[in-house]
Design an enzyme around this catalytic site. Structure first.
Site, PDB file in Angstrom:
ATOM      1  N   CYS A  96       0.827  -1.222   0.000  1.00  0.00           N
ATOM      2  CA  CYS A  96       0.000   0.000   0.000  1.00  0.00           C
ATOM      3  C   CYS A  96       0.857   1.266   0.000  1.00  0.00           C
ATOM      4  O   CYS A  96       1.674   1.475   0.908  1.00  0.00           O
ATOM      5  CB  CYS A  96      -0.934  -0.067   1.202  1.00  0.00           C
ATOM      6  SG  CYS A  96      -1.396   1.488   1.919  1.00  0.00           S
ATOM      7  N   CYS A 133       0.475   3.761   2.891  1.00  0.00           N
ATOM      8  CA  CYS A 133       1.040   3.177   4.127  1.00  0.00           C
ATOM      9  C   CYS A 133       2.538   3.457   4.193  1.00  0.00           C
ATOM     10  O   CYS A 133       3.083   3.787   5.239  1.00  0.00           O
ATOM     11  CB  CYS A 133       0.845   1.662   4.157  1.00  0.00           C
ATOM     12  SG  CYS A 133      -0.855   1.141   4.094  1.00  0.00           S
TER      13      CYS A 133
END
Lengths: 110, 312
Positions: free
Chosen positions: A30, A33
């Protein structure tokens, strides 16, 4: 204060022990993230982490992610004395996160 | 709260176009502020692998975005995380107003706010974003492991993401409004050859079905018979295009009928001191390389404009 990678067992022990920490539900694939991880790293490098950061890889710990109703990554849970007080999803800038971590630390019972 | 500083350049948007503008402006000694509503990097952040950025055979989007961000901030411009809601033109000075109440004054403004995924605009959609509605298969596919999902749209992105999703999900139902795809034949053939994908044509999304606070499916209407059908799925991925983020610029009159900024080859709009750069502009090709190109040009031209202001 430190950045800790936790599995379900450690995470639940911290909650049971009424710890105060930031839970960072993330995934290795991600993008936001990764960027949030770097924001946390920056705060840590300045020696300004007032609470532990507990990172949970949702692919490694799907049950824990489900329990906390994580359907977007990154999701942050602000946990004070073992109790989830607030959550946020998506990228959070340093100027927003740093004061929130200070507020969280101020809620510590001990 | 009003910031009393006067910036040479206010850059709206911290994607590749905006960060390039900030890099060039800072290196030219122009006092610069970048206003970004989300993660620096824009759409880069949601891209898993980039293979058309010269100098890197393959690079992760978030890594490239962070690298640009570090390079930008190291040069000294202010990088503020705030959503711009209005830009006012007062001639030699422009005001940029943000949702959090902050405001900034600048001699020139570069609009580099990019685009956002287009919504279906049906009941249940807005409240289910992040709870079963996603605009990024690469980002969110893991939440739908062995589940049924729906893709709405018949263009290249919709079909490419459908094929990508079949790596993890149980099934993908593609819902298209027309009875033919808009996508290239190569990707159409991949979709048709994939056992996990079924295609439902001539259906118009009507409502997101919700159960226990989560997405349960999509109600669709047949375009010819008006018959309603429920398609059950845990996730919905709308891929029906993008819209420019220019609501804040409406009063300036620099956008076309679809909201894209109209800028000439020098990135200049019809309003002096207001420039466009990147995906937010009306243009043929929207890529990282075209965005950084725009950002560099916009700053060079804005710099000359600021010089003329100082001379006068």
């Amino acid at each position: 204060m430190a950045v800790i990678h936790a599995d379900k067992e450690l995470f639940e022990k911290m909650v049971a022990d009424k710890k105060t920490f930031l839970a960072d539900f993330f995934a290795t694939w991600c993008g936001p993230c990764k960027m949030l991880g770097r924001v946390i790293e920056n705060i840590d490098n300045k020696g300004e982490l007032p609470v532990d950061i507990v990172k949970v890889d949702i692919d490694e710990e799907p049950e824990l992610a489900q329990k906390y109703d994580v359907s977007v990554v990154p999701t942050l849970y602000f946990i004070a004395n073992g109790e989830a007080k607030e959550n946020m999803s998506g990228f959070v800038a340093e100027n927003v996160l740093a004061p929130k971590l200070k507020d969280l630390a101020a809620q510590k019972a001990e | 709260m009003e910031n009393n500083s006067i910036y040479d350049i206010a850059v709206i948007g911290g994607g590749p176009a905006g960060m390039t503008a900030a890099i060039y402006a800072s290196r030219a000694g122009l006092k610069t502020i970048v206003l970004e509503a989300d993660a620096p990097g824009g759409k880069l952040v949601k891209t898993f692998a980039i293979e058309n950025w010269p100098g890197a055979k393959t690079v992760n989007g978030a890594d490239l975005a962070w690298s640009m961000y570090e390079q930008t901030t190291a040069l000294g411009p202010e990088f503020i995380f705030a959503e711009v809601i209005d830009v006012e033109d007062h001639g030699m000075l422009k005001s940029v107003l943000c949702r959090d109440g902050s405001s900034y004054k600048a001699r020139a403004v570069i609009i580099a706010s990019g685009t956002v995924e287009r919504l279906m605009n049906i009941p249940g959609e807005q409240e289910m974003i992040g709870k079963g509605i996603s605009f990024c298969a690469v980002c969110d596919s893991a939440f739908y492991k062995n589940e049924d999902v729906i893709i709405v749209g018949g263009g290249n992105s919709a079909l490419e993401e459908s094929v990508y999703l079949t790596r993890v999900v149980k099934s993908v139902t593609i819902v298209i409004r027309r009875d033919v795809f808009r996508a290239d034949e190569v990707i159409q053939n991949k979709v048709l050859a994939n056992d996990k994908i079924r295609i439902i044509k001539s259906k118009l999304p009507q409502e997101v079905l919700i159960k226990d606070g989560k997405v349960a499916g999509l109600k669709v209407k047949d375009a010819k018979t008006n018959e309603l059908t429920d398609i059950y799925a845990k996730g919905i991925f709308p891929y029906i295009g993008n819209d420019p983020v220019t609501g804040f610029a409406e009063k300036l009159g620099v956008t076309d009928e679809n909201g894209y900024v109209i800028a000439d080859e020098n990135m200049q709009t019809k309003v002096k001191g207001i420039y466009g750069a990147g995906d937010v502009c009306r243009k043929f090709l929207r890529q990282i390389v075209t965005a950084v190109n725009d950002g560099a040009i916009a700053v060079q031209v804005a710099g000359r404009y600021i010089e003329t202001l100082q001379e006068s």
